[in-house]
Enzyme design. Structure first.
Site, PDB file in Angstrom:
ATOM      1  N   LYS A   5       0.885  -1.152  -0.186  1.00 63.52           N
ATOM      2  CA  LYS A   5      -0.206  -0.195   0.050  1.00 63.52           C
ATOM      3  C   LYS A   5       0.861   1.193   0.100  1.00 63.52           C
ATOM      4  O   LYS A   5       1.855   1.422   0.732  1.00 63.52           O
ATOM      5  CB  LYS A   5      -0.965  -0.077   1.098  1.00 63.52           C
ATOM      6  CG  LYS A   5      -2.030   1.268   1.322  1.00 63.52           C
ATOM      7  CD  LYS A   5      -2.958   0.893   2.551  1.00 63.52           C
ATOM      8  CE  LYS A   5      -4.076   1.922   2.525  1.00 63.52           C
ATOM      9  NZ  LYS A   5      -4.922   2.062   3.556  1.00 63.52           N
ATOM     10  N   SER A  32      -9.863   2.069   2.856  1.00 66.07           N
ATOM     11  CA  SER A  32      -9.022   2.806   1.978  1.00 66.07           C
ATOM     12  C   SER A  32      -7.859   1.817   0.880  1.00 66.07           C
ATOM     13  O   SER A  32      -7.488   2.504   0.158  1.00 66.07           O
ATOM     14  CB  SER A  32      -7.844   3.976   2.654  1.00 66.07           C
ATOM     15  OG  SER A  32      -7.415   3.206   3.463  1.00 66.07           O
ATOM     16  N   SER A  53     -10.149  -0.228   6.988  1.00 72.80           N
ATOM     17  CA  SER A  53      -9.720   0.083   5.612  1.00 72.80           C
ATOM     18  C   SER A  53      -8.986  -1.155   5.105  1.00 72.80           C
ATOM     19  O   SER A  53      -8.225  -1.183   3.833  1.00 72.80           O
ATOM     20  CB  SER A  53      -8.613   1.079   5.733  1.00 72.80           C
ATOM     21  OG  SER A  53      -9.228   2.428   5.405  1.00 72.80           O
TER      22      SER A  53
END
Lengths: 95, 493
Positions: free
Chosen positions: B78, B158, B182
């Site tokens: 990420k 997210s 997330s």
């Protein structure tokens, strides 16, 4: 409690965030929607309830007061949008 | 094996160990899959050259008998984890072309174990969002589509780039971060596994901070076993993070064979909220039966303050975010506004130009609730609510070992479907956010498909630092669900 345009302007100033004049009113509307929803927290009796300060029962760790890192000025300057030698440049702040 | 990208992390590990293939071959297959999958927009930065060089180094170590636990296994990271020498954006314009001169502890742990970095995945800007639509690098698409439809759906958020990449076989596994859901919510809507560990289990050092008392890194994988393998390498005790907890890291994979016989599984009655679709409730009930049939005991528990969790979160998280994001000032790194009049103008315009709409909204909420005259009414009260929410869990865990809930209030939704009303988007996290507020570990496991063919997830919640029991229960759910469905590869056209 209702947030108006002037309040948004004031908190934007506190947050050092340039919010264009035409965005102030819509932003006030959005924030009001959120604060109105948050108002439900007022239903709960919190007298005598301690504020949570940590989710895990662990004291913050202590370490020896000694230098373990540093001397990286060159590396730190590589991302500076404005810099000279080992200094960050900013607009003049003292007349 | 015909398509190496379809392997699980565990299968790939075993194939490399048995020298059935090289890391170079495996990594090459993923580099090709990522190039063919650009239509998903899952990656912000691809690092193919780095990946192949790391793969070659892994092959050398394997040949020398010096393989680490993740030797030669290609992962996606990420783009919230700082990676030394590789641009890290947090999906924000304000970070500009920020290239970290240091490495996050979690990624360093992965590289120390021999893993290969394929690239940096897309996310909601500063991890603020539940659909990956607030990214300055554009939305990510979910590999899944409804039966007979070609409408693009969101991959959750997210960690939407990571969930999309795992579901589309663009990596063996990925890292995510979870502040209010997330990791678990994007995993749920993409048919993948997402584990948020206990607060303090994985170091936060080098992860771009959103809300520091809630943020926690964790794995996003194809299976529960893969999550256990990833967590064993990601977790550590780190002197660089003062909230990293001094608890030794076990081999999480060893818990998976222990079964759930005698385990007490709590069903929180307050999670039966109005308006959630019937198939979500049906799958939840079915999962309780699955666990029961494997020897677990089902007990009803109560978490009375559940409905206050989301509003509490939307005070605490923006308050911490407004403080954390004060560092983006256009002076030391990142975006800087052109020709500033003075220093204040430099700050205000750099931030106004660099932050997107959702991030600005949250900075303003946070600044407001922390400002003089409002602090007690909002922030102080929210921190007290947080005590009550945590107390609910403590009491529930006197009666059970793990909790079982749905992961999300529904399956993936259409791109743009929820962007006009922030509150509607926030409700995506209704089942996950309580776990962050209490600092507990939670995992989302695929439960099955809806009638329209979209994946739904089941969430298990564990006691603090009891990821072992959590993984046992997750393995039991996974075994019973026997989720084998894969999305049709429409994006490789």
């Amino acid at each position: 409690m209702s947030v108006d345009k002037d309040t948004v302007r004031r908190i934007a100033k506190l947050a050092r965030l340039a919010v264009p004049e035409e965005r102030l009113e819509p932003m006030a509307g959005e924030l009001n929607g959120i604060f109105k929803w948050v108002e439900m927290l007022g239903e709960v009796k919190v007298d005598g309830v301690p504020a949570l300060t940590s989710v895990v029962a662990q004291k913050l760790k202590w370490r020896k007061d000694e230098v373990t890192d540093g001397g990286n000025a060159d590396a730190l300057m590589t991302n500076a949008p404005g810099g000279e030698d080992h200094f960050f440049t900013v607009p003049k702040v003292v007349e | 094996m015909s398509d190496p990208t379809a392997m699980t992390l565990a299968e790939a590990r075993d194939a490399l160990k048995a020298k059935k293939m090289s890391s170079r071959e495996l990594t090459g297959a993923f580099v090709a899959a990522i190039a063919a999958g650009r239509g998903l927009n899952a990656f912000i930065t691809e690092t193919a050259e780095t990946a192949l060089a790391m793969a070659d180094a892994s092959d050398r170590r394997i040949a020398e008998g010096k393989a680490g636990a993740l030797e030669g296994l290609p992962l996606a990271i990420k783009d919230l984890f700082c990676t030394k020498g590789t641009r890290t954006t947090a999906a924000s314009k304000i970070l500009g072309n920020f290239v970290p001169p240091y490495e996050s502890t979690v990624t360093q742990n992965l590289w120390n174990a021999g893993a290969v970095m394929l690239g940096k995945t897309n996310l909601d800007e500063f991890a603020m969002g539940s659909s990956n639509e607030t990214s300055a690098f554009g939305p990510v698409f979910n590999p899944w589509r409804s039966k007979g439809s070609n409408q693009n759906l969101v991959p959750g958020g997210s960690s939407g780039g990571s969930s999309s990449a795992v579901a589309a076989d663009l990596c063996l596994a990925a890292t995510g971060t979870d502040t209010g859901g997330s990791i678990r919510q994007p995993a749920a809507v993409t048919g993948t596994v997402g584990l948020k560990p206990t607060y303090g289990r994985c170091s936060r050092f080098g992860i771009v901070a959103f809300a520091s008392s809630l943020d926690q890194a964790g794995p996003m994988t194809k299976t529960v076993r893969d999550a256990a393998i990833m967590l064993t390498s990601m977790a550590s005790i780190d002197p660089k993070d003062s909230t990293s907890v001094e608890t030794p890291v076990p081999d999480y994979e060893s818990f998976l064979t222990q079964g759930v016989k005698g385990l007490k599984v709590g069903i929180p009655k307050e999670y039966r909220i109005d308006g959630i679709p019937a198939d979500v409730v049906a799958m939840w009930d079915k999962a309780a039966d699955w666990l029961k049939s494997q020897g677990a005991e089902i007990v009803e528990v109560s978490l009375p303050h559940t409905k206050y969790a989301l509003p509490t979160y939307y005070i605490v998280a923006p308050a911490e975010a407004s403080s954390n994001l004060a560092r983006y000032d256009g002076v030391r790194f990142g975006h800087r506004a052109a020709s500033p009049r003075d220093i204040t103008d430099l700050y205000e315009r750099s931030r106004g130009e660099g932050f997107g709409a959702e991030v600005q909204r949250r900075i303003l909420i946070g600044t407001y609730v922390l400002s003089a005259g409002y602090y007690d009414a909002y922030y102080s009260r929210a921190q007290k609510l947080r005590t009550l929410i945590k107390r609910d869990f403590d009491q529930a865990f006197e009666k059970c070992d793990v909790l079982l809930t749905p992961s999300t209030p529904g399956p993936a939704f259409g791109v743009g479907a929820k962007t006009s009303d922030p509150l509607e988007m926030y409700l995506q996290d209704v089942f996950t956010v309580t776990v962050n507020l209490a600092g507990l570990p939670g995992i989302s496991v695929p439960g099955g498909l809806t009638e329209s063919g979209l994946p739904l997830g089941l969430q298990l919640i564990g006691k603090a630092f009891d990821e072992g029991t959590l993984l046992r229960a997750a393995q039991a759910v996974e075994t019973a669900a026997d989720f084998k469905a894969k999305p049709a590869k429409w994006w490789t056209a």
